[in-house]
Design an enzyme around this catalytic site. Structure first.
Site, PDB file in Angstrom:
ATOM      1  N   ASP A 249       0.826  -1.220   0.000  1.00  0.00           N
ATOM      2  CA  ASP A 249       0.000   0.000   0.000  1.00  0.00           C
ATOM      3  C   ASP A 249       0.857   1.266   0.000  1.00  0.00           C
ATOM      4  O   ASP A 249       0.386   2.351   0.355  1.00  0.00           O
ATOM      5  CB  ASP A 249      -0.987  -0.005   1.168  1.00  0.00           C
ATOM      6  CG  ASP A 249      -0.283  -0.122   2.509  1.00  0.00           C
ATOM      7  OD1 ASP A 249       0.946  -0.328   2.510  1.00  0.00           O
ATOM      8  OD2 ASP A 249      -0.965  -0.021   3.540  1.00  0.00           O
TER       9      ASP A 249
ATOM     10  N   HIS B 256      23.289   5.574 -19.613  1.00  0.00           N
ATOM     11  CA  HIS B 256      22.183   5.661 -18.651  1.00  0.00           C
ATOM     12  C   HIS B 256      22.480   4.868 -17.385  1.00  0.00           C
ATOM     13  O   HIS B 256      21.582   4.310 -16.754  1.00  0.00           O
ATOM     14  CB  HIS B 256      20.870   5.192 -19.291  1.00  0.00           C
ATOM     15  CG  HIS B 256      20.367   6.147 -20.338  1.00  0.00           C
ATOM     16  ND1 HIS B 256      19.433   5.802 -21.283  1.00  0.00           N
ATOM     17  CD2 HIS B 256      20.670   7.441 -20.580  1.00  0.00           C
ATOM     18  CE1 HIS B 256      19.197   6.844 -22.072  1.00  0.00           C
ATOM     19  NE2 HIS B 256      19.939   7.846 -21.658  1.00  0.00           N
TER      20      HIS B 256
ATOM     21  N   ASP C 278      25.489  13.227 -13.565  1.00  0.00           N
ATOM     22  CA  ASP C 278      24.396  13.830 -14.341  1.00  0.00           C
ATOM     23  C   ASP C 278      23.199  13.844 -13.406  1.00  0.00           C
ATOM     24  O   ASP C 278      22.607  12.798 -13.138  1.00  0.00           O
ATOM     25  CB  ASP C 278      24.136  12.987 -15.593  1.00  0.00           C
ATOM     26  CG  ASP C 278      23.067  13.600 -16.513  1.00  0.00           C
ATOM     27  OD1 ASP C 278      22.306  14.481 -16.052  1.00  0.00           O
ATOM     28  OD2 ASP C 278      22.996  13.175 -17.674  1.00  0.00           O
TER      29      ASP C 278
ATOM     30  N   ASP D 163      19.141  20.356 -15.219  1.00  0.00           N
ATOM     31  CA  ASP D 163      19.835  19.188 -15.760  1.00  0.00           C
ATOM     32  C   ASP D 163      21.296  19.557 -15.989  1.00  0.00           C
ATOM     33  O   ASP D 163      21.614  20.232 -16.967  1.00  0.00           O
ATOM     34  CB  ASP D 163      19.143  18.776 -17.072  1.00  0.00           C
ATOM     35  CG  ASP D 163      19.693  17.497 -17.670  1.00  0.00           C
ATOM     36  OD1 ASP D 163      20.621  16.903 -17.095  1.00  0.00           O
ATOM     37  OD2 ASP D 163      19.181  17.092 -18.733  1.00  0.00           O
TER      38      ASP D 163
ATOM     39  N   HIS E 159      25.355  10.385 -28.884  1.00  0.00           N
ATOM     40  CA  HIS E 159      24.059  11.017 -28.589  1.00  0.00           C
ATOM     41  C   HIS E 159      24.053  12.435 -29.133  1.00  0.00           C
ATOM     42  O   HIS E 159      25.048  12.936 -29.643  1.00  0.00           O
ATOM     43  CB  HIS E 159      23.752  10.990 -27.083  1.00  0.00           C
ATOM     44  CG  HIS E 159      24.744  11.698 -26.209  1.00  0.00           C
ATOM     45  ND1 HIS E 159      24.839  13.065 -26.118  1.00  0.00           N
ATOM     46  CD2 HIS E 159      25.695  11.210 -25.363  1.00  0.00           C
ATOM     47  CE1 HIS E 159      25.788  13.386 -25.252  1.00  0.00           C
ATOM     48  NE2 HIS E 159      26.334  12.290 -24.788  1.00  0.00           N
TER      49      HIS E 159
ATOM     50  N   HIS F 296      18.447  18.728 -25.532  1.00  0.00           N
ATOM     51  CA  HIS F 296      17.001  18.477 -25.612  1.00  0.00           C
ATOM     52  C   HIS F 296      16.286  19.653 -24.970  1.00  0.00           C
ATOM     53  O   HIS F 296      16.831  20.344 -24.127  1.00  0.00           O
ATOM     54  CB  HIS F 296      16.653  17.172 -24.880  1.00  0.00           C
ATOM     55  CG  HIS F 296      17.240  17.064 -23.492  1.00  0.00           C
ATOM     56  ND1 HIS F 296      16.668  17.664 -22.396  1.00  0.00           N
ATOM     57  CD2 HIS F 296      18.365  16.451 -23.031  1.00  0.00           C
ATOM     58  CE1 HIS F 296      17.392  17.420 -21.326  1.00  0.00           C
ATOM     59  NE2 HIS F 296      18.455  16.700 -21.674  1.00  0.00           N
TER      60      HIS F 296
ATOM     61  N   HIS G 199      13.057  16.140 -20.312  1.00  0.00           N
ATOM     62  CA  HIS G 199      13.030  16.078 -21.785  1.00  0.00           C
ATOM     63  C   HIS G 199      11.680  16.659 -22.171  1.00  0.00           C
ATOM     64  O   HIS G 199      10.678  15.948 -22.222  1.00  0.00           O
ATOM     65  CB  HIS G 199      13.177  14.640 -22.291  1.00  0.00           C
ATOM     66  CG  HIS G 199      14.521  14.050 -21.954  1.00  0.00           C
ATOM     67  ND1 HIS G 199      14.798  12.713 -22.032  1.00  0.00           N
ATOM     68  CD2 HIS G 199      15.668  14.633 -21.530  1.00  0.00           C
ATOM     69  CE1 HIS G 199      16.054  12.486 -21.673  1.00  0.00           C
ATOM     70  NE2 HIS G 199      16.609  13.639 -21.355  1.00  0.00           N
TER      71      HIS G 199
ATOM     72  N   GLU H 268      25.005  19.560 -24.089  1.00  0.00           N
ATOM     73  CA  GLU H 268      25.690  18.488 -23.373  1.00  0.00           C
ATOM     74  C   GLU H 268      26.516  17.578 -24.278  1.00  0.00           C
ATOM     75  O   GLU H 268      26.180  16.418 -24.475  1.00  0.00           O
ATOM     76  CB  GLU H 268      24.681  17.652 -22.577  1.00  0.00           C
ATOM     77  CG  GLU H 268      23.453  17.169 -23.361  1.00  0.00           C
ATOM     78  CD  GLU H 268      22.523  16.311 -22.495  1.00  0.00           C
ATOM     79  OE1 GLU H 268      23.033  15.387 -21.844  1.00  0.00           O
ATOM     80  OE2 GLU H 268      21.314  16.583 -22.475  1.00  0.00           O
TER      81      GLU H 268
ATOM     82  N   TYR I 258      33.225   9.534 -25.161  1.00  0.00           N
ATOM     83  CA  TYR I 258      33.244   8.275 -24.397  1.00  0.00           C
ATOM     84  C   TYR I 258      34.172   7.285 -25.087  1.00  0.00           C
ATOM     85  O   TYR I 258      33.948   6.932 -26.239  1.00  0.00           O
ATOM     86  CB  TYR I 258      31.835   7.696 -24.314  1.00  0.00           C
ATOM     87  CG  TYR I 258      30.803   8.724 -23.904  1.00  0.00           C
ATOM     88  CD1 TYR I 258      30.568   9.014 -22.569  1.00  0.00           C
ATOM     89  CD2 TYR I 258      30.074   9.430 -24.884  1.00  0.00           C
ATOM     90  CE1 TYR I 258      29.637   9.979 -22.199  1.00  0.00           C
ATOM     91  CE2 TYR I 258      29.135  10.386 -24.523  1.00  0.00           C
ATOM     92  CZ  TYR I 258      28.924  10.666 -23.188  1.00  0.00           C
ATOM     93  OH  TYR I 258      28.008  11.615 -22.835  1.00  0.00           O
TER      94      TYR I 258
ATOM     95  N   ARG J 237      31.182  13.982 -20.005  1.00  0.00           N
ATOM     96  CA  ARG J 237      30.045  14.756 -20.499  1.00  0.00           C
ATOM     97  C   ARG J 237      29.992  16.022 -19.658  1.00  0.00           C
ATOM     98  O   ARG J 237      30.239  15.982 -18.459  1.00  0.00           O
ATOM     99  CB  ARG J 237      28.737  13.967 -20.398  1.00  0.00           C
ATOM    100  CG  ARG J 237      27.527  14.747 -20.928  1.00  0.00           C
ATOM    101  CD  ARG J 237      26.287  13.874 -21.214  1.00  0.00           C
ATOM    102  NE  ARG J 237      25.712  13.265 -20.039  1.00  0.00           N
ATOM    103  CZ  ARG J 237      25.803  11.982 -19.712  1.00  0.00           C
ATOM    104  NH1 ARG J 237      26.496  11.159 -20.500  1.00  0.00           N
ATOM    105  NH2 ARG J 237      25.235  11.503 -18.627  1.00  0.00           N
TER     106      ARG J 237
ATOM    107  N   GLU K 190      27.415  19.414 -19.178  1.00  0.00           N
ATOM    108  CA  GLU K 190      26.061  19.832 -19.551  1.00  0.00           C
ATOM    109  C   GLU K 190      25.618  21.060 -18.773  1.00  0.00           C
ATOM    110  O   GLU K 190      25.702  21.091 -17.544  1.00  0.00           O
ATOM    111  CB  GLU K 190      25.077  18.681 -19.284  1.00  0.00           C
ATOM    112  CG  GLU K 190      23.624  19.030 -19.546  1.00  0.00           C
ATOM    113  CD  GLU K 190      22.695  17.848 -19.322  1.00  0.00           C
ATOM    114  OE1 GLU K 190      22.992  16.998 -18.461  1.00  0.00           O
ATOM    115  OE2 GLU K 190      21.664  17.778 -20.015  1.00  0.00           O
TER     116      GLU K 190
END
Ligand SMILES: [Mn+2]
Length: 448
Positions: free
Chosen positions: A46, A250, A267, A278, A357, A361, A368, A391, A395, A412, A414
Site C-alpha cells: 500500500d 544511462h 548527471d 539538468d 548522442h 534536448h 526532456h 551536453e 566516451y 560529459r 552539460e
C-alpha cells in the site's frame, strides 16, 4: 549559500496559469478540452511513489493534487474553465492531510467552476452535449480513453432528445507542446532558481569527493543539497558514474567504489516547483586531472563552447549540435583515435564510436520537455524563451584503435540555456567547468 536557502520558492501567480488557459482556448478553437492529471502510482503493497502531477495539467491550472481533471468549454466568444478534484473529507484529511475541495480550489486557482471528481461520469456527458469537438490526448492513458468513450456514448444515447454529440476529436498535445516550448517570464524565474540550486549541489559533490567512497555517497551529497535548498525531488534519477561506468550513458546503479586516479561523471537535476534542471559535470575523484583525462576533457569543453556560440535566435535547433560534433571530431583526429578528414568522418559517422548522442534536448516542466524539434521537415528556428540543454560528450571504450591511456575515459559536460533576444542565458553558469576552476575548488575543499 543563497539568500533564500531553506525558504520555499514562491508559486507562479494564478494570472500566469490564466493567461495560458486563454492562449490554449484560442489555439484549440470551439469545443471541450479535457486534461486529466496523473494518478498515484503504487510502489509496493500500500505504498505509493512520491506523487508528481501531470506537467500539462499543472501548466494550465497550478493545481498539484492527484485525482483531478481540467475541463475547458471553448465557445465562439466565451471560455469556461472547470476543475474536477477530490471533495473535502474530514476523515481522509486526518490521514492524508489538507485538500482544497472544489469550492476553495475554484477560488484559489481562478476557475469558473469546480466539482467533486466523483461527479465526473454524471457531468461530463452534459458538458460534452452540443460541443462541436473534443480536445483530448487520445492514447496517452488507456483508462482515460475508456472513460472518454463512455462519456461520448452517453451523449450519443441522447441524440433523440435533440442533443448533438461532438463529431471531431482533436489532440491538444501539439498546440500545448508548442505553447510550453516558449517559456514565459514566470517559468524562466523558476528555471533560473532550479539551475542555481543544482549548480550549488554539483559544487558540493566536487568538494566532498574522495577516492574510496561509494558512488551513492556523492549522490547523497547532491540530494542533501537539493532538499536543503527547497527542491523536494530530483527531476530524474541521478547518474553518478565513476571510472568505466562513465561510458554507460544511462548508468544508474551508483554502487561502485570510486578509485584514485579515476574520473566521476555526475548527471543530476533538481526539480523546483515542477521545473527541471539538468547538469552534468565530470571531475577527477582525487581532485587532479591526469594528462590523458585533461586532453579529452578540454576537447569536450571546446565542443561545448562551440555549441554555446551557436545557441542564439535565428539559428536552427541543429546548429549547436553540428558545431559541437565538428570540434569533437577534430579532437578525435588530434588524439589519433580516428583518421581521415573532418568531413569524411562526418560522412561515414565514424565519430559515433565516441559520441553517440545528440547535444541537447528541450527542458522545462519535463526534463526532456515537449515541443517539436522540426517543423515541415526542417530543424526549427531558435527563438527567445526556448530552453534546452547543451551536453556534448566523449566516451572512449576499449577498442583496437584506442591507446591504453584513453581507455574508459568518459566525459560529459552539460548546462541549461534559455534563448534570449540576442543570444542565450546560461541558467547553470554558476557551476564551475574549466579544469583550472574544478582543480582549484577541489584543492580548497581538501585544505578545509
Ligand atoms: Mn540532459
Amino acid at each position: 549559500m543563497s539568500a533564500n536557502a531553506n525558504h520555499p520558492f514562491p508559486a507562479q501567480p494564478i494570472s500566469a496559469h490564466q493567461a495560458r488557459r486563454a492562449a490554449l482556448a484560442s489555439r484549440l478553437g470551439p469545443g471541450i478540452a479535457i486534461v486529466p492529471t496523473t494518478g498515484e502510482t503504487a510502489r509496493n503493497a500500500d505504498s505509493t511513489y512520491p506523487y508528481r502531477f501531470d506537467s500539462g495539467f499543472f501548466y494550465l491550472t497550478g493545481f498539484t493534487e492527484p485525482d483531478a481533471l481540467f475541463v475547458q468549454l471553448i465557445g465562439e466568444d466565451k471560455v469556461e474553465n472547470i476543475l474536477f478534484c477530490r471533495p473535502k473529507d474530514a476523515e481522509r484529511e486526518i490521514w492524508d492531510g489538507y485538500r482544497y475541495g472544489p469550492d476553495a480550489a475554484r477560488d484559489a486557482f481562478g476557475l469558473d467552476a469546480a466539482y467533486p471528481i466523483d461527479e465526473l461520469d454524471e457531468r461530463l456527458p452534459q458538458l460534452m452535449a452540443n460541443q462541436p469537438a473534443v480536445h483530448f490526448a487520445l492514447g496517452a492513458d488507456s483508462q482515460w480513453d475508456k472513460r472518454l468513450s463512455g462519456w461520448l456514448n452517453s451523449v450519443r444515447s441522447l441524440v433523440r432528445t435533440g442533443v448533438q454529440a461532438p463529431t471531431r476529436l482533436n489532440d491538444w498535445r501539439g498546440p500545448l507542446g508548442e505553447m510550453r516550448l516558449g517559456k514565459d517570464e514566470h517559468e524562466l524565474a523558476v528555471l533560473r532558481e532550479a539551475g542555481r540550486i543544482n549548480a550549488a549541489a554539483h559544487v558540493r559533490a566536487m568538494r566532498f569527493a574522495r577516492p574510496g567512497q561509494m558512488e551513492y555517497e556523492l549522490e547523497a551529497e547532491i540530494l542533501h543539497d537539493y532538499y536543503r535548498q527547497g527542491s523536494r525531488f530530483p527531476a530524474y534519477s541521478s547518474i553518478v558514474a565513476s571510472g568505466p561506468n562513465a561510458c554507460v550513458l544511462h548508468y544508474g546503479e551508483n554502487n561502485r567504489r570510486m578509485q584514485d586516479g579515476e574520473l566521476v561523471l555526475i548527471d543530476a537535476g533538481c526539480e523546483l516547483n515542477g521545473y527541471a534542471s539538468d547538469i552534468t559535470r565530470t571531475f577527477p575523484v582525487n581532485g587532479r586531472f591526469s594528462p590523458a583525462q585533461k586532453a579529452v576533457y578540454e576537447i569536450t569543453l571546446a565542443a561545448m563552447q562551440a555549441a554555446f556560440a551557436a545557441a542564439k535566435p535565428g539559428n536552427t535547433w541543429n546548429m549547436p549540435h553540428d558545431a559541437a560534433t565538428r570540434v569533437l571530431i577534430e579532437g578525435m583526429r588530434e588524439l589519433k583515435l580516428l583518421g581521415g578528414s573532418v568531413d569524411e568522418i562526418l560522412e561515414t559517422g565514424a565519430y559515433r564510436q565516441f559520441y553517440m548522442h545528440r547535444t541537447g534536448h528541450w527542458m522545462g516542466l519535463d526534463v526532456h520537455d515537449v515541443g517539436d524539434y522540426q517543423s515541415n521537415g526542417a530543424w526549427r528556428e531558435l527563438r527567445p524563451g526556448m530552453v534546452f540543454t547543451i551536453e556534448p560528450g566523449f566516451y572512449i571504450r576499449p577498442a583496437e584503435n584506442v591507446p591504453k591511456e584513453f581507455e574508459h575515459i568518459g566525459i560529459r559536460i552539460e548546462d541549461d540555456v534559455a534563448i534570449t533576444a540576442d543570444g542565450h542565458e546560461n541558467l547553470t553558469a554558476s557551476c564551475p567547468k574549466t579544469v583550472a576552476e574544478i582543480e582549484a575548488l577541489m584543492a580548497r575543499a581538501r585544505e578545509d
